[in-house]
Design a protein around this motif. Structure first.
Motif, PDB file in Angstrom:
ATOM      1  N   UNK A  26       0.888  -1.250  -0.127  1.00 35.27           N
ATOM      2  CA  UNK A  26       0.040   0.026  -0.029  1.00 35.27           C
ATOM      3  C   UNK A  26       0.840   1.223   0.061  1.00 35.27           C
ATOM      4  N   UNK A  27       1.355   1.677  -1.286  1.00 30.48           N
ATOM      5  CA  UNK A  27       2.603   2.811  -1.171  1.00 30.48           C
ATOM      6  C   UNK A  27       1.433   3.860  -0.755  1.00 30.48           C
ATOM      7  N   UNK A  28       2.146   4.985  -0.189  1.00 32.56           N
ATOM      8  CA  UNK A  28       1.723   6.318   0.312  1.00 32.56           C
ATOM      9  C   UNK A  28       1.871   7.308  -0.918  1.00 32.56           C
ATOM     10  N   UNK A  29       0.636   7.723  -1.303  1.00 30.97           N
ATOM     11  CA  UNK A  29       0.587   8.694  -2.567  1.00 30.97           C
ATOM     12  C   UNK A  29      -0.135   9.931  -2.102  1.00 30.97           C
ATOM     13  N   UNK A  30       0.037  10.994  -2.676  1.00 32.68           N
ATOM     14  CA  UNK A  30      -0.932  12.123  -2.450  1.00 32.68           C
ATOM     15  C   UNK A  30      -0.477  12.801  -1.144  1.00 32.68           C
ATOM     16  N   UNK A 152       3.762  15.731  10.246  1.00 31.02           N
ATOM     17  CA  UNK A 152       3.515  14.312   9.994  1.00 31.02           C
ATOM     18  C   UNK A 152       2.539  13.677  10.797  1.00 31.02           C
ATOM     19  N   UNK A 153       2.478  13.905  11.709  1.00 33.85           N
ATOM     20  CA  UNK A 153       1.469  13.323  12.694  1.00 33.85           C
ATOM     21  C   UNK A 153      -0.010  13.626  11.961  1.00 33.85           C
ATOM     22  N   UNK A 154      -0.259  14.881  11.888  1.00 37.57           N
ATOM     23  CA  UNK A 154      -1.413  15.454  11.101  1.00 37.57           C
ATOM     24  C   UNK A 154      -1.756  14.578   9.982  1.00 37.57           C
ATOM     25  N   UNK A 155      -0.443  14.688   9.149  1.00 42.46           N
ATOM     26  CA  UNK A 155      -1.004  14.200   7.783  1.00 42.46           C
ATOM     27  C   UNK A 155      -0.994  12.673   8.005  1.00 42.46           C
ATOM     28  N   UNK A 156      -0.522  11.829   8.540  1.00 44.87           N
ATOM     29  CA  UNK A 156      -0.691  10.512   8.796  1.00 44.87           C
ATOM     30  C   UNK A 156      -2.294  10.393   9.382  1.00 44.87           C
ATOM     31  N   UNK A 157      -2.701  11.055  10.406  1.00 50.14           N
ATOM     32  CA  UNK A 157      -4.351  10.925  10.651  1.00 50.14           C
ATOM     33  C   UNK A 157      -5.164  11.315   9.603  1.00 50.14           C
ATOM     34  N   UNK A 158      -4.752  12.001   8.631  1.00 49.32           N
ATOM     35  CA  UNK A 158      -5.465  12.464   7.534  1.00 49.32           C
ATOM     36  C   UNK A 158      -5.526  11.626   6.368  1.00 49.32           C
ATOM     37  N   UNK A 159      -4.524  10.331   6.325  1.00 51.46           N
ATOM     38  CA  UNK A 159      -4.383   9.441   5.227  1.00 51.46           C
ATOM     39  C   UNK A 159      -5.622   9.019   4.975  1.00 51.46           C
ATOM     40  N   UNK A 160      -6.007   8.678   3.625  1.00 58.34           N
ATOM     41  CA  UNK A 160      -7.244   8.008   3.165  1.00 58.34           C
ATOM     42  C   UNK A 160      -6.728   6.772   3.083  1.00 58.34           C
ATOM     43  N   UNK A 161      -7.709   5.770   3.106  1.00 59.31           N
ATOM     44  CA  UNK A 161      -7.419   4.456   2.920  1.00 59.31           C
ATOM     45  C   UNK A 161      -8.781   3.912   2.117  1.00 59.31           C
ATOM     46  N   UNK A 162      -8.592   2.558   1.559  1.00 61.54           N
ATOM     47  CA  UNK A 162      -9.731   2.175   0.988  1.00 61.54           C
ATOM     48  C   UNK A 162     -10.621   1.292   2.047  1.00 61.54           C
ATOM     49  N   UNK A 163     -10.461   1.346   3.327  1.00 60.17           N
ATOM     50  CA  UNK A 163     -11.118   0.480   4.250  1.00 60.17           C
ATOM     51  C   UNK A 163     -10.534  -0.906   4.635  1.00 60.17           C
ATOM     52  N   UNK A 164      -9.619  -1.162   3.773  1.00 60.44           N
ATOM     53  CA  UNK A 164      -8.948  -2.542   4.138  1.00 60.44           C
ATOM     54  C   UNK A 164      -8.163  -2.387   5.532  1.00 60.44           C
ATOM     55  N   UNK A 165      -8.232  -3.367   6.172  1.00 59.29           N
ATOM     56  CA  UNK A 165      -7.472  -3.457   7.501  1.00 59.29           C
ATOM     57  C   UNK A 165      -5.954  -3.298   7.321  1.00 59.29           C
ATOM     58  N   UNK A 166      -5.568  -4.601   6.330  1.00 56.80           N
ATOM     59  CA  UNK A 166      -4.219  -4.326   5.989  1.00 56.80           C
ATOM     60  C   UNK A 166      -3.613  -3.253   5.869  1.00 56.80           C
ATOM     61  N   UNK A 167      -4.122  -2.340   4.958  1.00 52.04           N
ATOM     62  CA  UNK A 167      -3.747  -1.000   4.744  1.00 52.04           C
ATOM     63  C   UNK A 167      -3.631  -0.032   5.967  1.00 52.04           C
ATOM     64  N   UNK A 168      -4.473  -0.108   6.865  1.00 46.31           N
ATOM     65  CA  UNK A 168      -4.420   0.485   7.990  1.00 46.31           C
ATOM     66  C   UNK A 168      -3.503   0.381   8.807  1.00 46.31           C
ATOM     67  N   UNK A 170      -0.449  -1.281   7.795  1.00 44.77           N
ATOM     68  CA  UNK A 170       0.781  -0.793   7.163  1.00 44.77           C
ATOM     69  C   UNK A 170       1.209   0.381   7.632  1.00 44.77           C
ATOM     70  N   UNK A 171       0.154   1.455   7.162  1.00 42.08           N
ATOM     71  CA  UNK A 171       0.536   3.050   7.515  1.00 42.08           C
ATOM     72  C   UNK A 171       0.648   3.208   9.020  1.00 42.08           C
ATOM     73  N   UNK A 172      -0.071   2.401   9.804  1.00 44.99           N
ATOM     74  CA  UNK A 172       0.177   2.518  11.284  1.00 44.99           C
ATOM     75  C   UNK A 172       1.712   2.014  11.742  1.00 44.99           C
ATOM     76  N   UNK A 173       1.984   1.105  10.976  1.00 48.80           N
ATOM     77  CA  UNK A 173       3.406   0.756  11.267  1.00 48.80           C
ATOM     78  C   UNK A 173       4.489   1.728  10.783  1.00 48.80           C
ATOM     79  N   UNK A 174       4.256   2.238   9.638  1.00 45.21           N
ATOM     80  CA  UNK A 174       5.267   3.476   9.094  1.00 45.21           C
ATOM     81  C   UNK A 174       5.200   4.529   9.952  1.00 45.21           C
ATOM     82  N   UNK A 175       4.051   4.872  10.603  1.00 46.99           N
ATOM     83  CA  UNK A 175       3.969   6.066  11.677  1.00 46.99           C
ATOM     84  C   UNK A 175       5.101   5.657  12.797  1.00 46.99           C
TER      85      UNK A 175
END
Length: 248
Positions: A26-30, A152-168, A170-175
């Protein structure tokens, strides 16, 4: 080790309490605030002389915590534009839990909160004869402060995802892995060392957090921490552009 930096607002708790499914691609884009933040272009955090000695009394431990955060403010303040020093709130009990999350923690903890550092100081930290695990936790909380200060914290919280738990997940791990890496940067600046960082990464984690997996695999956590420590630069902590395997 570190309390899982509960972001900077109580609202972030919902995302942090997501599951622990295996990370996928799940690459981070935008979100340039994450992938191309100005933080990554900073020079190495300078070394600072920080003669902080932790005794085994409440007063000496409080003095120690204030000293370390002051040293970190001095170091990071030398390289960050528009830097605002982290405040430090130390209490015997934070009744609303880490950063007003409502979670009850029985022992000591440190976390970033509202662009500052929040510490709950209990006997476990006060009586500890070695400060190794404590300072690892404190610098990780400071890593969360750096993430908040740079957007960074604000941008992480604002990240959009497609609702898949795996994507959430992964981005939680990145943070959280980024906070581990920034912890390594800070410890390098303070001139701290250890023969083996691995046991220290979890040494002060409150038992209430054992059921969560916000950082991913231990090997990846150690990788990012040591990468930050070796380089001494925040530029080595861009977890947002790392392949999924490095944040699993």
């Amino acid at each position: 080790m570190m309390i899982r930096a509960l972001a900077t607002t109580a609202g972030a708790l919902t995302l942090l309490l997501s599951g622990t499914a295996a990370a996928s691609a799940y690459p981070v884009t935008g979100s340039p605030e994450l992938t191309h933040n100005a933080l990554y272009k900073l020079r190495a955090v300078p070394s600072v002389s920080c003669k902080a000695t932790k005794g085994t009394t409440k007063s000496s431990t409080t003095k120690y915590l204030n000293k370390v955060v002051g040293c970190l403010n001095s170091a990071w303040g030398k390289i960050m534009k528009d830097f605002v020093p982290a405040g430090l709130s130390i209490k015997d009990t934070h009744e609303q839990g880490p950063c007003y999350s409502g979670m009850e923690i029985s022992g000591s903890f440190a976390t970033s909160c509202n662009r500052g550092i929040q510490v709950q100081l209990r006997s476990d930290w006060i009586k500890a004869k070695s400060d190794q695990a404590v300072i690892v936790e404190l610098t990780r909380a400071y890593g969360g402060f750096v993430q908040a200060q740079t957007g960074i914290s604000e941008a992480w919280w604002a990240l959009r995802h497609n609702g898949e738990q795996a994507e959430i997940d992964e981005q939680t791990h990145r943070f959280h892995l980024q906070a581990d890496c920034l912890s390594g940067v800070s410890l390098k600046s303070l001139g701290r060392s250890a023969k083996n960082w691995k046991p220290l990464l979890d040494a002060e984690t409150p038992k209430e957090y054992d059921r969560f997996n916000w950082d991913g695999k231990t090997a990846n956590r150690l990788h990012w921490f040591e990468q930050g420590y070796r380089s001494g630069r925040a530029g080595s902590c861009n977890t947002w552009k790392a392949p999924s395997s490095k944040v699993a």
